[in-house]
Design an enzyme around this catalytic site. Structure first.
Site, PDB file in Angstrom:
ATOM      1  N   SER A 111     -49.587  74.310   7.520  1.00 40.07           N
ATOM      2  CA  SER A 111     -50.668  74.907   8.305  1.00 40.07           C
ATOM      3  C   SER A 111     -51.300  76.033   7.491  1.00 40.07           C
ATOM      4  CB  SER A 111     -50.101  75.484   9.598  1.00 40.07           C
ATOM      5  OG  SER A 111     -51.046  76.352  10.184  1.00 40.07           O
ATOM      6  N   SER A 112     -52.573  76.302   7.769  1.00 46.36           N
ATOM      7  CA  SER A 112     -53.263  77.373   7.035  1.00 46.36           C
ATOM      8  C   SER A 112     -52.673  78.752   7.349  1.00 46.36           C
ATOM      9  CB  SER A 112     -54.760  77.361   7.366  1.00 46.36           C
ATOM     10  OG  SER A 112     -54.954  77.522   8.748  1.00 46.36           O
ATOM     11  N   CYS A 113     -51.828  78.855   8.398  1.00 52.88           N
ATOM     12  CA  CYS A 113     -51.253  80.168   8.726  1.00 52.88           C
ATOM     13  C   CYS A 113     -50.134  80.574   7.773  1.00 52.88           C
ATOM     14  CB  CYS A 113     -50.777  80.208  10.164  1.00 52.88           C
ATOM     15  SG  CYS A 113     -49.321  79.227  10.408  1.00 52.88           S
ATOM     16  N   TYR A 140     -43.483  80.810  12.893  1.00 56.68           N
ATOM     17  CA  TYR A 140     -43.968  79.445  12.624  1.00 56.68           C
ATOM     18  C   TYR A 140     -44.327  79.296  11.143  1.00 56.68           C
ATOM     19  CZ  TYR A 140     -47.562  75.695  13.128  1.00 56.68           C
ATOM     20  OH  TYR A 140     -48.349  74.577  13.028  1.00 56.68           O
ATOM     21  N   LYS A 144     -42.870  76.771   8.180  1.00 53.45           N
ATOM     22  CA  LYS A 144     -43.739  75.889   7.387  1.00 53.45           C
ATOM     23  C   LYS A 144     -43.597  76.167   5.887  1.00 53.45           C
ATOM     24  CE  LYS A 144     -45.749  73.493  10.609  1.00 53.45           C
ATOM     25  NZ  LYS A 144     -45.659  72.032  10.627  1.00 53.45           N
ATOM     26  N   HIS A 183     -54.450  75.794  21.473  1.00 59.57           N
ATOM     27  CA  HIS A 183     -55.312  76.480  20.510  1.00 59.57           C
ATOM     28  C   HIS A 183     -56.656  76.775  21.164  1.00 59.57           C
ATOM     29  CE1 HIS A 183     -52.450  74.558  17.622  1.00 59.57           C
ATOM     30  NE2 HIS A 183     -52.553  75.756  17.084  1.00 59.57           N
TER      31      HIS A 183
HETATM   32  N1  LIG Z   1     -53.215  71.592  15.847  1.00 63.36           N
HETATM   33  C1  LIG Z   1     -53.601  72.358  14.838  1.00 63.36           C
HETATM   34  O1  LIG Z   1     -54.600  73.089  14.935  1.00 63.36           O
HETATM   35  C2  LIG Z   1     -52.838  72.339  13.539  1.00 63.36           C
HETATM   36  C3  LIG Z   1     -51.706  71.564  13.354  1.00 63.36           C
HETATM   37  N2  LIG Z   1     -51.053  71.591  12.136  1.00 63.36           N
HETATM   38  C4  LIG Z   1     -49.834  70.820  11.903  1.00 63.36           C
HETATM   39  O2  LIG Z   1     -50.063  69.440  12.130  1.00 63.36           O
HETATM   40  C5  LIG Z   1     -48.868  68.834  12.654  1.00 63.36           C
HETATM   41  C6  LIG Z   1     -49.195  68.153  13.954  1.00 63.36           C
HETATM   42  O3  LIG Z   1     -49.716  69.103  14.879  1.00 63.36           O
HETATM   43  P1  LIG Z   1     -50.420  68.627  16.228  1.00 63.36           P
HETATM   44  O4  LIG Z   1     -50.723  67.180  16.129  1.00 63.36           O
HETATM   45  O5  LIG Z   1     -51.478  69.592  16.514  1.00 63.36           O
HETATM   46  O6  LIG Z   1     -49.248  68.863  17.276  1.00 63.36           O
HETATM   47  P2  LIG Z   1     -49.004  68.138  18.680  1.00 63.36           P
HETATM   48  O7  LIG Z   1     -48.261  69.108  19.508  1.00 63.36           O
HETATM   49  O8  LIG Z   1     -50.265  67.559  19.185  1.00 63.36           O
HETATM   50  O9  LIG Z   1     -48.045  66.936  18.289  1.00 63.36           O
HETATM   51  C7  LIG Z   1     -46.761  67.150  17.824  1.00 63.36           C
HETATM   52  C8  LIG Z   1     -45.988  65.868  17.889  1.00 63.36           C
HETATM   53  O10 LIG Z   1     -44.654  66.119  17.463  1.00 63.36           O
HETATM   54  C9  LIG Z   1     -43.750  65.529  18.369  1.00 63.36           C
HETATM   55  N3  LIG Z   1     -42.525  66.309  18.417  1.00 63.36           N
HETATM   56  C10 LIG Z   1     -42.395  67.650  18.556  1.00 63.36           C
HETATM   57  N4  LIG Z   1     -41.105  67.985  18.566  1.00 63.36           N
HETATM   58  C11 LIG Z   1     -40.393  66.828  18.429  1.00 63.36           C
HETATM   59  C12 LIG Z   1     -39.004  66.511  18.383  1.00 63.36           C
HETATM   60  N5  LIG Z   1     -38.079  67.472  18.473  1.00 63.36           N
HETATM   61  N6  LIG Z   1     -38.663  65.220  18.238  1.00 63.36           N
HETATM   62  C13 LIG Z   1     -39.594  64.255  18.172  1.00 63.36           C
HETATM   63  N7  LIG Z   1     -40.903  64.474  18.213  1.00 63.36           N
HETATM   64  C14 LIG Z   1     -41.303  65.754  18.337  1.00 63.36           C
HETATM   65  C15 LIG Z   1     -44.467  65.568  19.706  1.00 63.36           C
HETATM   66  O11 LIG Z   1     -43.894  64.633  20.562  1.00 63.36           O
HETATM   67  P3  LIG Z   1     -44.281  64.533  22.139  1.00 63.36           P
HETATM   68  O12 LIG Z   1     -45.569  63.765  22.142  1.00 63.36           O
HETATM   69  O13 LIG Z   1     -43.176  63.806  22.744  1.00 63.36           O
HETATM   70  O14 LIG Z   1     -44.404  65.959  22.605  1.00 63.36           O
HETATM   71  C16 LIG Z   1     -45.883  65.251  19.286  1.00 63.36           C
HETATM   72  O15 LIG Z   1     -46.070  63.856  19.184  1.00 63.36           O
HETATM   73  C17 LIG Z   1     -47.853  69.967  12.811  1.00 63.36           C
HETATM   74  O16 LIG Z   1     -47.017  69.984  11.683  1.00 63.36           O
HETATM   75  C18 LIG Z   1     -48.705  71.201  12.836  1.00 63.36           C
HETATM   76  O17 LIG Z   1     -48.002  72.285  12.360  1.00 63.36           O
HETATM   77  C19 LIG Z   1     -51.519  72.346  11.103  1.00 63.36           C
HETATM   78  C20 LIG Z   1     -52.640  73.116  11.244  1.00 63.36           C
HETATM   79  C21 LIG Z   1     -53.382  73.177  12.468  1.00 63.36           C
HETATM   80  C1  LIG Z   2     -53.711  76.521  13.786  1.00 67.13           C
HETATM   81  C2  LIG Z   2     -53.125  77.887  13.915  1.00 67.13           C
HETATM   82  O1  LIG Z   2     -53.276  78.365  15.238  1.00 67.13           O
HETATM   83  C3  LIG Z   2     -52.700  79.625  15.542  1.00 67.13           C
HETATM   84  O2  LIG Z   2     -53.479  80.643  15.019  1.00 67.13           O
HETATM   85  P1  LIG Z   2     -54.903  81.038  15.594  1.00 67.13           P
HETATM   86  O3  LIG Z   2     -55.954  80.355  14.812  1.00 67.13           O
HETATM   87  O4  LIG Z   2     -54.986  82.516  15.646  1.00 67.13           O
HETATM   88  O5  LIG Z   2     -54.787  80.427  17.056  1.00 67.13           O
HETATM   89  P2  LIG Z   2     -55.705  80.108  18.307  1.00 67.13           P
HETATM   90  O6  LIG Z   2     -56.444  78.854  18.094  1.00 67.13           O
HETATM   91  O7  LIG Z   2     -54.799  80.155  19.476  1.00 67.13           O
HETATM   92  O8  LIG Z   2     -56.711  81.363  18.451  1.00 67.13           O
HETATM   93  C4  LIG Z   2     -57.797  81.554  17.609  1.00 67.13           C
HETATM   94  C5  LIG Z   2     -58.607  82.759  18.054  1.00 67.13           C
HETATM   95  O9  LIG Z   2     -59.249  82.430  19.299  1.00 67.13           O
HETATM   96  C6  LIG Z   2     -59.069  83.499  20.226  1.00 67.13           C
HETATM   97  N1  LIG Z   2     -59.165  83.007  21.612  1.00 67.13           N
HETATM   98  C7  LIG Z   2     -60.123  83.371  22.511  1.00 67.13           C
HETATM   99  N2  LIG Z   2     -59.900  82.795  23.685  1.00 67.13           N
HETATM  100  C8  LIG Z   2     -58.801  82.020  23.533  1.00 67.13           C
HETATM  101  C9  LIG Z   2     -58.096  81.179  24.442  1.00 67.13           C
HETATM  102  O10 LIG Z   2     -58.435  81.009  25.601  1.00 67.13           O
HETATM  103  N3  LIG Z   2     -57.010  80.526  23.920  1.00 67.13           N
HETATM  104  C10 LIG Z   2     -56.622  80.667  22.611  1.00 67.13           C
HETATM  105  N4  LIG Z   2     -55.539  79.969  22.174  1.00 67.13           N
HETATM  106  N5  LIG Z   2     -57.257  81.492  21.746  1.00 67.13           N
HETATM  107  C11 LIG Z   2     -58.333  82.156  22.216  1.00 67.13           C
HETATM  108  C12 LIG Z   2     -57.721  84.079  19.843  1.00 67.13           C
HETATM  109  O11 LIG Z   2     -57.556  85.388  20.351  1.00 67.13           O
HETATM  110  C13 LIG Z   2     -57.817  84.032  18.311  1.00 67.13           C
HETATM  111  O12 LIG Z   2     -58.550  85.135  17.846  1.00 67.13           O
HETATM  112  C14 LIG Z   2     -51.336  79.831  14.955  1.00 67.13           C
HETATM  113  O13 LIG Z   2     -50.602  80.556  15.908  1.00 67.13           O
HETATM  114  C15 LIG Z   2     -50.756  78.632  14.423  1.00 67.13           C
HETATM  115  O14 LIG Z   2     -50.374  77.751  15.442  1.00 67.13           O
HETATM  116  C16 LIG Z   2     -51.679  77.890  13.538  1.00 67.13           C
HETATM  117  O15 LIG Z   2     -51.306  77.341  12.543  1.00 67.13           O
END
Ligand SMILES: NC(=O)C1=CN([C@@H]2O[C@H](COP(=O)(O)OP(=O)(O)OC[C@H]3O[C@@H](n4cnc5c(N)ncnc54)[C@H](OP(=O)(O)O)[C@@H]3O)[C@@H](O)[C@H]2O)C=CC1
Ligand SMILES: C[C@H]1O[C@H](OP(=O)(O)OP(=O)(O)OC[C@H]2O[C@@H](n3cnc4c(=O)[nH]c(N)nc43)[C@H](O)[C@@H]2O)[C@@H](O)[C@@H](O)C1=O
Length: 313
Positions: A111-113, A140, A144, A183
């Site tokens: 992840s970019s974090c 987190y 990563k 998010h």
């Molecule tokens: N979303 C984002 O903005 C970003 C995501 N990423 C990375 O991309 C990847 C996918 O994220 P994203 O698709 O958003 O996440 P989701 O929460 O949408 O999906 C995660 C998946 O992982 C499965 N999972 C979680 N825990 C377990 C476990 N213990 N055993 C089996 N399966 C499990 C979940 O299963 P189930 O469906 O049963 O819950 C789900 O299918 C992650 O590595 C995340 O860190 C990186 C940057 C940004």
């Molecule tokens: C992908 C990345 O995502 C996470 O980082 P983040 O980008 O900071 O996450 P975010 O999407 O939740 O928020 C982005 C911004 O948006 C603002 N904001 C406003 N209003 C709402 C609101 O209603 N919900 C949320 N969630 N944020 C809000 C919030 O305050 C912040 O300034 C990591 O923890 C980590 O999981 C990771 O890798």
């Protein structure tokens, strides 16, 4: 061009029901690959023995690790132990299990974090471990970073062709729309939709609205993952983004427009802003032929349509 992922290769996608994993599984299937999956109920990936046994029996040609405990800024802040330990466990099980099953190709999603809170922008891959992390998602991010280290260690010690991609903030069909744990992008769709449906004229969002974020559609992420699986085999993780960012306030205007909410937006400054900016430098990915295809406004409209009509009820 030679490919590191043979036509028809069998690929295990861990996390195939998630936002990223579902898009990656679709893209692999569309490209003619056999996609292997397991639900969480059938295989908890934190269970190292169960995961190793599955991988030994299934013997995929490649693994995509898109399973993780994932959430927005508040979920990360409230549950650091869960975010740290679940992700360390999943990574240990899947990456070590893949090696033990003699799987030679693996793509790990970070992840970019992982980058320092105040990294120079746009953030280059070399910025990793050059400064302190953003506190809201430090646990987190540390998990990563350990995953990246694990991938690099398997490359060095065993010559495995394992690689890591660092996606920016993702969105698209299948996202989590829970207003407390999601998010920002799906949270805003949900908040503006609910306000419009209830006839309210104000929506309260978190933080100041000034942080900048970059958003990539999950289908574009999937296209990037295919490029990497086919053509990338180096130690350094590769950034995956769209190359453009905007403020959260500007995002809110776009989402409100897509949803048709015409009222006011207020900002709850007791909630965290998180990192001020995280725009990825995607030169490395572009050099492999990547070009993002989904403009943000269209992606938001389509994601809202999906949430309205196709979401699980
Ligand atoms: N979303 C984002 O903005 C970003 C995501 N990423 C990375 O991309 C990847 C996918 O994220 P994203 O698709 O958003 O996440 P989701 O929460 O949408 O999906 C995660 C998946 O992982 C499965 N999972 C979680 N825990 C377990 C476990 N213990 N055993 C089996 N399966 C499990 C979940 O299963 P189930 O469906 O049963 O819950 C789900 O299918 C992650 O590595 C995340 O860190 C990186 C940057 C940004
Ligand atoms: C992908 C990345 O995502 C996470 O980082 P983040 O980008 O900071 O996450 P975010 O999407 O939740 O928020 C982005 C911004 O948006 C603002 N904001 C406003 N209003 C709402 C609101 O209603 N919900 C949320 N969630 N944020 C809000 C919030 O305050 C912040 O300034 C990591 O923890 C980590 O999981 C990771 O890798």
């Amino acid at each position: 061009m030679t490919t590191l992922l043979k036509p028809g290769a069998r690929v295990f996608v861990a996390g195939h029901r998630g936002l990223a994993g579902s898009a990656i599984a679709r893209a692999l299937a569309d490209a003619g690959h056999e996609v292997l999956t397991r639900t969480r109920a059938g295989l908890d990936l934190r269970d190292a023995e169960g995961t190793a046994a599955f991988l030994r029996a299934a013997r995929p040609d490649a693994v995509v690790l898109a399973a993780a405990t994932v959430g927005g800024i508040m979920a990360n802040q409230r549950f650091p132990v869960t975010f740290l330990e679940d992700n360390l466990r999943i990574q240990l099980s899947v990456i070590a299990g893949a090696h033990a099953a003699d799987v030679d190709r693996l793509l790990f999603l970070g992840s970019s974090c992982i980058y320092p809170k105040h990294a120079p922008q746009p953030i280059q891959e070399e910025a990793l471990l050059t400064g302190p992390l953003e506190p809201t998602n430090e646990a987190y991010a540390l998990a990563k970073i350990a995953g990246i280290g694990q991938v690099q260690a398997y490359r060095r010690q065993f010559g495995r062709r394992y690689i890591a991609a660092m996606p920016t903030n993702l969105y698209g069909p299948g996202d989590n729309f829970d207003p407390e744990t999601s998010h920002v992008l799906p949270a805003l769709i949900r908040r503006f939709h609910d306000a419009k449906a209830a006839g309210r004229d104000e929506v309260v969002l978190w933080g100041s609205g000034t942080p900048r974020r970059e958003f990539l559609h999950s289908a574009d992420l999937a296209a990037a993952c295919l490029l990497l699986l086919r053509g990338y085999d180096e130690d350094l993780p590769v950034n995956v983004g769209c190359g453009e960012d905007l403020t959260i306030a500007a995002l809110a205007e776009t989402v409100a427009g897509a949803v048709g909410f015409t009222g006011r937006t207020a900002w709850d400054r007791t909630k965290p802003d998180g990192t001020p900016r995280k725009l990825l430098d995607i030169a490395r990915l572009r050099a492999l032929g990547f070009a993002p295809r989904t403009p943000l406004a269209r992606g938001i409209r389509e994601t809202y349509e999906w949430w309205l009509h196709a979401r699980p009820q």
